[in-house]
Design an enzyme around this catalytic site. Sequence first.
Site, short mmCIF file in Angstrom:
data_model
loop_
_atom_site.label_atom_id
_atom_site.label_comp_id
_atom_site.label_asym_id
_atom_site.label_seq_id
_atom_site.Cartn_x
_atom_site.Cartn_y
_atom_site.Cartn_z
N CYS A 24 0.78 -1.09 0.00
CA CYS A 24 0.03 -0.02 0.15
C CYS A 24 0.87 1.13 -0.05
CB CYS A 24 -0.97 0.10 1.28
SG CYS A 24 -1.97 -1.55 1.35
N HIS A 81 -3.24 6.92 2.66
CA HIS A 81 -3.74 5.71 2.03
C HIS A 81 -4.97 5.58 2.63
CE1 HIS A 81 -4.30 1.58 1.03
NE2 HIS A 81 -3.85 1.03 2.51
N ASN A 117 -10.52 -0.38 0.35
CA ASN A 117 -9.02 -0.24 0.58
C ASN A 117 -8.62 -0.82 -0.92
OD1 ASN A 117 -6.32 -0.49 0.85
ND2 ASN A 117 -6.35 -1.44 2.87
N1 ACO Z 1 -18.51 -9.07 9.71
C1 ACO Z 1 -19.07 -9.38 10.99
N2 ACO Z 1 -18.18 -9.82 12.03
C2 ACO Z 1 -16.77 -9.86 11.82
C3 ACO Z 1 -16.51 -9.56 10.56
C4 ACO Z 1 -17.19 -9.11 9.44
N3 ACO Z 1 -16.83 -8.70 8.25
N4 ACO Z 1 -14.90 -9.45 10.75
C5 ACO Z 1 -14.67 -10.31 12.05
N5 ACO Z 1 -16.01 -10.21 12.62
C6 ACO Z 1 -15.97 -10.44 13.75
C7 ACO Z 1 -14.67 -11.65 14.25
O1 ACO Z 1 -15.26 -12.73 14.21
C8 ACO Z 1 -14.84 -11.28 15.75
O2 ACO Z 1 -16.12 -11.92 16.47
P1 ACO Z 1 -15.78 -12.59 18.03
O3 ACO Z 1 -15.62 -11.40 18.84
O4 ACO Z 1 -17.18 -13.32 18.12
O5 ACO Z 1 -14.61 -13.53 17.75
C9 ACO Z 1 -15.25 -9.67 16.19
O6 ACO Z 1 -15.80 -9.43 14.82
C10 ACO Z 1 -14.04 -9.01 15.91
O7 ACO Z 1 -12.94 -9.44 15.27
P2 ACO Z 1 -11.62 -8.60 15.12
O8 ACO Z 1 -10.75 -9.39 14.10
O9 ACO Z 1 -10.95 -8.42 16.40
O10 ACO Z 1 -12.14 -7.12 14.61
P3 ACO Z 1 -11.25 -5.88 15.05
O11 ACO Z 1 -12.49 -5.33 16.09
O12 ACO Z 1 -10.05 -5.79 15.15
O13 ACO Z 1 -11.85 -5.03 13.52
C11 ACO Z 1 -10.59 -4.39 11.59
C12 ACO Z 1 -11.06 -5.53 12.54
C13 ACO Z 1 -11.83 -3.21 10.99
C14 ACO Z 1 -9.88 -4.70 10.40
C15 ACO Z 1 -9.59 -3.62 12.59
O14 ACO Z 1 -8.64 -4.62 13.11
C16 ACO Z 1 -9.10 -2.57 11.99
O15 ACO Z 1 -9.47 -1.48 11.91
N6 ACO Z 1 -7.67 -2.61 11.39
C17 ACO Z 1 -6.94 -2.06 10.96
C18 ACO Z 1 -6.20 -2.65 9.77
C19 ACO Z 1 -6.94 -2.35 8.28
O16 ACO Z 1 -7.94 -1.74 8.36
N7 ACO Z 1 -6.12 -2.92 7.54
C20 ACO Z 1 -6.63 -2.69 6.01
C21 ACO Z 1 -5.60 -3.52 5.14
S1 ACO Z 1 -4.06 -3.21 5.60
C22 ACO Z 1 -3.33 -1.81 4.82
O17 ACO Z 1 -3.99 -1.13 3.87
C23 ACO Z 1 -2.13 -1.13 5.47
#
Ligand code: ACO
Length: 323
Positions: free
Chosen positions: A112, A248, A278
């Site tokens: 990215c 980004h 993204n």
């Molecule tokens: N829909 C519904 N529920 C979901 C989904 C979905 N698409 N995906 C995960 N869940 C659930 C999981 O199963 C988990 O359930 P559980 O608690 O029953 O086990 C719960 O949601 C929490 O899952 P996490 O993976 O811990 O979710 P988190 O709150 O960390 O959010 C996210 C995930 C949005 C990706 C977050 O970590 C984030 O914002 N990360 C930043 C990284 C990012 O945005 N990367 C993009 C690409 S990288 C780049 O471009 C550099």
Amino acid sequence: MTAAKITATGAYVPEREVTNEDLARVMDTSDEWIRSRTGIGSRHIAVGESTSQMAVKAAMDVLSRSRWEAEDLQFIIVATGTPDHLFPNMACLVQEAVGASHAFCFDLNAACSGFLYSLSVAKGYIESGMYERGMVIGAETISKVVDWTERSTCVLFGDGAGGVIVEKGERGIGSVVMGADGKGGDVLRCYSSNILCHSEESRKRIDYLHMDGQEVFRFAARQVPAVIEEVLDREGLQADQIGHYILHQANERIIAAVARKMKEPAEKFPVNLSRYGNTSSASIPILLHELDQAGALQPGEKLILAGFGAGLTWGAALVEWNN
Ligand code: ACO
């Protein structure tokens, strides 16, 4: 001193739009979950279209808005982590398709951060006097490398391409700072080129994109403000002298966290994640193009462009807008 400036922008996204509601019909997710955690509402997905084909369409769009013909280009750099194949490179395919017969061509993979890294290479060529103008494109089909049964990653990404002409001028791209931390490679990875794997076992396995979302969040919220501060320091500028921060487009919450750390208003951090998701190395040029087309960037305005992604990699650049 000779500077490098951006003088034209362009973009292309595939026609097929997939909304959060569309995804919720085929997997256990919801518009509320995706939108509240990421800001994403829909994304464009390439159907029967490759990274190089999207890069060509973006290149043609850039050229149509530029004063240059394809034969005037001296180099083409395509930033991508999702090329159609290993070689020939995507930039050569673009060269052939648009008729840029005088350009030398290569791809650059910094995930990215690829557009930022490529822009810095273009700046170096031009400032050193080696070349006077070229094209930098970011193009990705991330939809091909995500596991569509893995809801925590597949909902985040979209496909698309964007690009710019970079050419010799008096002012334009200022200080650029980049960095990398190979120790963080596991946090965001895709080993999908399984024919290149050394063990027989891995050669048989298709590997999709893996991400530790919370670790990526922490990395971005720490590293992006730090690299922007370094650019501002080098330029002797304060954060409030920047008109727009073009980051980004990974996640609205990451962008909001950076804005808070910089103590700058959220309005200075434009987002188009709700429509594209993204798009990795394509996100910055697509957003830049949209802002330019909307007349949102004023002549002489100072912009910060900042990328971050797998590697781990990151980078930021000061750009004085005089397109
Ligand atoms: N829909 C519904 N529920 C979901 C989904 C979905 N698409 N995906 C995960 N869940 C659930 C999981 O199963 C988990 O359930 P559980 O608690 O029953 O086990 C719960 O949601 C929490 O899952 P996490 O993976 O811990 O979710 P988190 O709150 O960390 O959010 C996210 C995930 C949005 C990706 C977050 O970590 C984030 O914002 N990360 C930043 C990284 C990012 O945005 N990367 C993009 C690409 S990288 C780049 O471009 C550099």
